[in-house]
Design a protein around this motif. Sequence first.
Motif, mmCIF file in Angstrom:
data_model
loop_
_atom_site.group_PDB
_atom_site.id
_atom_site.type_symbol
_atom_site.label_atom_id
_atom_site.label_comp_id
_atom_site.label_asym_id
_atom_site.label_seq_id
_atom_site.Cartn_x
_atom_site.Cartn_y
_atom_site.Cartn_z
ATOM 1 N N THR A 174 29.924 -45.072 -57.925
ATOM 2 C CA THR A 174 30.173 -46.425 -57.436
ATOM 3 C C THR A 174 28.853 -47.165 -57.488
ATOM 4 O OG1 THR A 174 31.964 -45.716 -55.968
ATOM 5 C CG2 THR A 174 30.914 -47.827 -55.469
ATOM 6 N N VAL A 175 28.863 -48.390 -57.983
ATOM 7 C CA VAL A 175 27.626 -49.149 -58.148
ATOM 8 C C VAL A 175 27.841 -50.592 -57.717
ATOM 9 C CG1 VAL A 175 28.167 -49.617 -60.584
ATOM 10 C CG2 VAL A 175 25.803 -49.805 -59.789
ATOM 11 N N ILE A 176 26.837 -51.147 -57.037
ATOM 12 C CA ILE A 176 26.795 -52.567 -56.683
ATOM 13 C C ILE A 176 25.740 -53.201 -57.575
ATOM 14 C CG2 ILE A 176 26.427 -54.250 -54.836
ATOM 15 C CD1 ILE A 176 26.824 -51.830 -52.868
ATOM 16 N N TYR A 177 26.121 -54.249 -58.287
ATOM 17 C CA TYR A 177 25.176 -54.823 -59.251
ATOM 18 C C TYR A 177 25.447 -56.307 -59.453
ATOM 19 C CZ TYR A 177 29.040 -54.757 -62.610
ATOM 20 O OH TYR A 177 30.242 -54.980 -63.240
ATOM 21 N N ASP A 178 24.479 -56.983 -60.044
ATOM 22 C CA ASP A 178 24.637 -58.380 -60.421
ATOM 23 C C ASP A 178 25.052 -58.454 -61.883
ATOM 24 O OD1 ASP A 178 23.942 -59.462 -57.974
ATOM 25 O OD2 ASP A 178 21.805 -59.633 -58.463
ATOM 26 N N LYS A 179 26.164 -59.118 -62.140
ATOM 27 C CA LYS A 179 26.598 -59.384 -63.514
ATOM 28 C C LYS A 179 26.074 -60.761 -63.891
ATOM 29 C CE LYS A 179 30.736 -58.955 -66.429
ATOM 30 N NZ LYS A 179 32.210 -58.705 -66.423
ATOM 31 N N GLN A 180 25.420 -60.872 -65.039
ATOM 32 C CA GLN A 180 24.745 -62.103 -65.425
ATOM 33 C C GLN A 180 25.532 -62.872 -66.484
ATOM 34 O OE1 GLN A 180 20.829 -60.620 -66.578
ATOM 35 N NE2 GLN A 180 20.043 -61.143 -64.562
ATOM 36 N N TYR A 181 25.553 -64.184 -66.322
ATOM 37 C CA TYR A 181 26.259 -65.062 -67.258
ATOM 38 C C TYR A 181 25.336 -66.200 -67.690
ATOM 39 C CZ TYR A 181 30.559 -62.994 -65.315
ATOM 40 O OH TYR A 181 31.546 -62.136 -64.888
ATOM 41 N N VAL A 182 25.479 -66.623 -68.931
ATOM 42 C CA VAL A 182 24.950 -67.897 -69.406
ATOM 43 C C VAL A 182 26.157 -68.692 -69.856
ATOM 44 C CG1 VAL A 182 23.647 -69.056 -71.211
ATOM 45 C CG2 VAL A 182 22.654 -67.100 -70.035
#
Length: 421
Positions: free
Chosen positions: A184-192
Amino acid sequence: MKRVLLVALLACASCNSPQNEVAEEPARTILYNIDCTDLDVNYYEVQKGETAGKILNRYNVSAAQIDRIDRECREVFDLRKIRVGGRYATIHSGDSTSRKLEYFVYEKSITDYFTISFTGDSLVYTNGRKEIRTERLKHTATISSSLWNSIAEADMPVSLAVDIEDIYGWSVDFFALQPGDNFTVIYDKQYVDTVCIGSGRVWGAVFNHNGKQYYAIPFKQGEKISYWDEKGNSLRKLLLKAPLKYSRISSKFSNARLHPIYKVYRPHHGVDYAAPSGTPVYAIADGVVTFKGWSGGGGNTLKIKHPRNLMSGYLHLRGYAKGIAPGVHVSQGQLIGYVGNTGASTGPHLDFRLWKGGKPIDPLKAPSEPVEPIKEDNMESFGYVRARILSELGDSLVGAPIVQLDSVIIEKTQTDDIAAR
């Protein structure tokens, strides 16, 4: 009295009438830091044989202007670097009969761009960067075949696999994962714009491997943000699990192995990692290069001296990384060479060796101690971060989520007893 009341009612009705309502400001269209609300924006790709000059000339930019642009803008961006397939935008004012090129924008990458402004009396050249938007997510995935496949199947950014391998590189052998292992992982998904460009900060993880749980909690100690287990021990160990990404182990440490070429039994005090020729090889730990050169049956060889009286050896290399030489200090995980088939070898592989106090030891059984744990002075702050990360990895978050790690302001709440555990 009735007349006064009627006037008051009419006045009130007038206040609420549609013509007296304050009109909302229409939404503006901002692209490349330009207000394009009333402008016409078109996107194209650079075609084979096209240059910046040819493209600009198509929009009535004169040859004299193009020559001036080419000379003046090089300190900002060299237009000769535009490439086939590169994306660019033209931004115009006016209608179909009086179109005027106001801006030319070339996208150097998915985030960076270069702009020529034709709007004023002089040409203006600027570099810009698109805003990167992040979305904090939590995902759980079960290993079916490999970490990379499991991440792709769960629709997570593939770059997250690199992050997880970096975090757990000392604790989990990713070449020995078993079906049913999960994380299980908590992360930031990045968008442009609306396009996902990868993953950002990993805010916490737990990896279940071979029946054991491995927690990863980010915390800044000193000048660097690193990852720690739930007890405050660093996940970074003195030695990496392996010095490369290998296909399989073709031969293990032995005091009497039948040599595949010489056909005699002799010690093989190393581990052979089968891998394609050219596979990158990395330093197993911080150290200083003590030998670089030919070693007979070992072919191209590299030896590195490490703390705690350890030395590592890398045999049968095809070549060495740039800058690697005796006396050079290398860092753990630094590229040092490439898998080869030199010396007495029957196929491309890395013969990796390890010595302690001059005596060979089995690399697969070498104890690897963690680096310095959380200091006593930092334990309260670490406990605060840990309590929130562990609760977020679980079913419910206790308190506010951790959103920055450069400084931690501890709130005296009911979760302090969790943090102290």
